[in-house]
Design an enzyme around this catalytic site. Structure first.
Site, PDB file in Angstrom:
ATOM      1  N   HIS A   9      80.189  55.254   9.574  1.00  9.91           N
ATOM      2  CA  HIS A   9      79.384  55.113  10.628  1.00  9.91           C
ATOM      3  C   HIS A   9      77.877  54.605  10.125  1.00  9.91           C
ATOM      4  CE1 HIS A   9      76.239  58.593   9.439  1.00  9.91           C
ATOM      5  NE2 HIS A   9      76.838  59.152   9.002  1.00  9.91           N
ATOM      6  N   ASP A  58      73.596  58.569   3.324  1.00  5.79           N
ATOM      7  CA  ASP A  58      74.042  59.080   4.565  1.00  5.79           C
ATOM      8  C   ASP A  58      73.714  57.958   5.768  1.00  5.79           C
ATOM      9  OD1 ASP A  58      75.384  60.163   6.950  1.00  5.79           O
ATOM     10  OD2 ASP A  58      73.992  62.002   6.649  1.00  5.79           O
ATOM     11  N   GLU A  78      77.037  58.648  14.809  1.00  2.00           N
ATOM     12  CA  GLU A  78      77.729  59.911  14.391  1.00  2.00           C
ATOM     13  C   GLU A  78      76.677  61.037  14.458  1.00  2.00           C
ATOM     14  OE1 GLU A  78      78.650  62.348  10.805  1.00  2.00           O
ATOM     15  OE2 GLU A  78      76.914  61.597  11.223  1.00  2.00           O
ATOM     16  N   GLU A  79      75.511  60.722  13.959  1.00  2.00           N
ATOM     17  CA  GLU A  79      74.385  61.830  14.042  1.00  2.00           C
ATOM     18  C   GLU A  79      74.168  62.342  15.297  1.00  2.00           C
ATOM     19  OE1 GLU A  79      73.794  62.638  11.140  1.00  2.00           O
ATOM     20  OE2 GLU A  79      74.049  61.090   9.944  1.00  2.00           O
ATOM     21  N   GLU A 105      82.001  58.495   3.918  1.00  2.00           N
ATOM     22  CA  GLU A 105      80.885  59.301   4.289  1.00  2.00           C
ATOM     23  C   GLU A 105      80.132  59.540   2.768  1.00  2.00           C
ATOM     24  OE1 GLU A 105      79.155  61.197   6.266  1.00  2.00           O
ATOM     25  OE2 GLU A 105      80.086  60.725   7.997  1.00  2.00           O
TER      26      GLU A 105
END
Ligand SMILES: [Zn+2]
Length: 214
Positions: A33, A49, A83-84, A111
């Site tokens: 992502h 991340d 994604e978030e 990830e």
């Protein structure tokens, strides 16, 4: 709490066509992502991340494009958005696939591979072969501590990998383990461990090749 924003995300793809005239119609997908949190209200950069994973994926794409090794199956590189924001990019993909689902032999979802000392793989319980090939890649070329974990995803999905698994894809989440700041302003480039990022990238490279040639 994230503000609700009316926005459009984008999933971005690249592909390296397989070298085998028949198996090139089957696919290994590498996904990561590309979004993070931004200003909420401090800047949260998301170096680990999940910029670390985007960097690893792009590194593998460049290395494979230049390599004399020409995997039999095609390899798709997929940056998923949102994604978030609630796994929106991966969910969109499962509803609007680029290639037939039954031609996808694996999705390797990355990830947070930029902080830690060890490597970890969470694999869909019906596809232990993916974990075996990732172990083979590590044993042969990377030589790190590696934990593999079978997962059934009985709880709600928290990663894009879980979205792909719930949709029935043979998927494995690849992580680096041991430390790091999660959704925190200190998740910035200063916290990245280049050594584990390199190891994770090499691990991804060989795992993708072994699966594409299996
Ligand atoms: Zn996150």
């Amino acid at each position: 709490m994230l503000p609700i924003i009316d926005a459009t995300g984008k999933n971005i793809f690249g592909v390296i066509k397989g070298s085998d005239p028949i198996l090139c119609n089957e696919y290994v997908i590498i996904s990561a992502h590309l979004d993070h949190l931004g200003m909420i209200p401090f800047l949260i950069e998301g170096a680990n991340d999940n910029n670390s994973s985007s960097a690893a994926m792009l590194g593998v794409a460049e290395a494979l494009a230049k390599s004399k090794i020409k995997p039999k199956r095609s390899i798709i590189f997929m940056s998923v958005d949102g994604e978030e924001a609630g796994l929106t990019g991966s969910t969109y993909y499962t509803n609007h696939p680029l290639v037939p689902k039954d031609k996808v032999v694996a999705i390797l979802n990355l990830e947070q591979v930029g902080v830690g000392r060890m490597l970890g793989a969470n694999y869909h319980h019906e596809y232990p072969e993916l974990a075996e090939l990732s172990k083979k890649a590590n044993d042969k070329y990377v030589h790190r501590r590696l934990f593999t974990n079978e997962t059934h995803f009985l709880t709600r999905p928290r990663t894009d990998g879980a979205v792909f698994m719930k949709a029935g894809y043979p998927c494995m989440d690849l992580w680096a383990l041991g430390g790091g700041y999660y959704h925190h302003p200190k998740d910035n480039t200063r916290s990245i461990n280049p050594d584990i990022l390199r190891a994770a990238t090499e691990w991804l490279y060989w795992t993708a090749i072994f699966i594409a040639d299996k």
